[in-house]
Scaffold this motif. Structure first.
Motif: not given
Ligand code: BGC
Length: 373
Positions: A48, A50-51, A124-125, A172, A174, A178, A228, A258, A283-284, A304
């Motif tokens: 992904e 994001r990471w 983050d998580r 997750d 998060n 969310f 995800w 996301n 998001q991201d 973010k």
């Molecule tokens: C993160 C997001 C990310 C999602 C999928 C979440 O825990 O906060 O930024 O898009 O995981 O990886």
């Protein structure tokens, strides 16, 4: 595997060029001459953007550090994640910065680190179900969901607007934060008839409840999870569109959790001839989604600023290494303890402010996009 050093001695090392970083499961790494590492960083997956972005921002932030740092990727596997942590422990890390693939699943890795006296910073998580987490560095995830929900509300007109809900992975923590944030603003607008939930019987059954328990959220997330995963998101969207009659389409509103899943879901909705328009969240601020926003294919994202999260976690790690007490601004319940946390705010981005928020701020280069005004 080629190791790319970060930190000590990095400036003279030809292997430091991030361009030579191999696409491996274990990612980039840097050791001191004696093979030891001060700070270990474990990120969930390279699959992904994001990471990968977090890795890049860590590399940028650590370019001049005197500490040795190694970054490893877990490729969506708790077993690989534990191996990564064990490998870092053999290198003598003092601090572990870890973003878990699965919150509960990472507890054993955190326990192993704590047993060796390593300070564990959840990144983050949140790692859940263990007292072995010392600190948590995070964005305000409830605000992320609230910003997504509020965006849908702000774009809606009249009543009976079809609402399609999607969520992140149930593993997750998060994903719950969310969803909680989104529900907090959307629920009154579902109860007053502004929106009609189309794709979750569990959510319809709970639509008069302002605050949901974790189990209630689980029942909804279980029906609308994307895990995800882009493909799972696409498949779910296809199934929901097949099940919904034309009267449940038209101008639709989509809570996508996301950017990656938003692009999949948006592409799927765009091909349905009964969908005349859609508003979709994300998001991201992933580059691909910024292009989608410019092109009018994704409505918004929640930015973010990963630079802040990276800086906060490194500052925290350095405080620990110096024997100081890291500063925190609150605490998060991980089911076993209240984990002291440092939290960062988020920004809603759509076509109106995309240039100011992401280009003028220096986060991305204008040349990375087409059609920017
Ligand atoms: C993160 C997001 C990310 C999602 C999928 C979440 O825990 O906060 O930024 O898009 O995981 O990886």
């Amino acid at each position: 595997m080629m190791l790319v050093s970060i930190g000590c001695g990095a400036a003279d090392d030809p292997e430091t060029d991030p361009g030579t970083t191999p696409e491996t499961e274990t990612g980039t790494g840097g050791e001191k001459d004696d093979g030891t590492v001060d700070i270990g960083i474990v990120l969930p997956t390279k699959d992904e953007p994001r990471w990968v972005q977090d890795e890049t921002r860590f590399q940028e932030a650590l370019a001049d550090t005197d500490y040795s740092v190694e970054i490893l990727f877990s490729q969506g596997s708790s077993a690989k994640e534990k191996e990564n942590v064990e490998s870092l422990l053999t290198k003598g890390i003092d601090v572990l910065i870890i973003c878990p693939h699965d919150g509960d699943g990472a507890a054993a890795a955190a326990d192993a680190a704590a047993a060796e006296g390593v300070t564990v910073i959840s990144y983050d998580r949140l790692i859940t179900g263990t007292d072995a987490v010392d600190y948590y560095v995070t964005f305000d995830s409830v605000s992320v969901g609230a910003a997504q929900g509020q965006y849908l509300i702000d774009q809606s007109k009249g009543t009976g607007n079809p609402l399609y809900l999607y969520a992140g992975a149930a593993s997750d923590n998060n994903a719950f934060l969310f969803f909680e944030g989104a529900w907090s603003v959307l629920q009154p607008k579902i109860a007053d008839g502004t929106f009609e939930i189309i794709n979750s019987a569990a959510a319809v059954g709970l639509q008069d409840k302002a605050e949901l328990t974790r189990d209630e959220m689980s029942s909804i997330i279980g029906q609308v999870t994307t895990n995800w995963d882009f493909n799972e998101a696409k498949n779910k969207a296809e199934t929901h569109l097949t099940a919904a009659g034309a009267d449940k389409k038209g101008d639709v509103y989509i809570l996508a959790p996301n950017d990656g899943t938003a692009r999949s879901i948006a592409d799927t909705f765009a091909t349905d001839s009964d969908v005349s328009s859609y508003v979709i969240t994300g998001q991201d601020a992933e580059k691909a989604s910024i292009q989608y926003i410019i092109d009018g294919k994704q409505s918004m994202t929640v930015f973010k600023d990963v630079r802040t999260l990276v800086k906060d976690s490194i500052d925290m790690a350095v405080s620990v290494l110096k024997g100081d007490m890291p500063g925190t601004t609150g605490a998060y319940d991980n089911k076993v303890k209240e984990v002291p946390a440092k939290q960062t705010e988020v920004i809603t981005v759509d076509q109106k402010n995309v240039k100011a928020a992401l280009i003028d701020s220096g986060y991305y280069e204008a040349s990375e996009f087409t059609g920017l005004e």
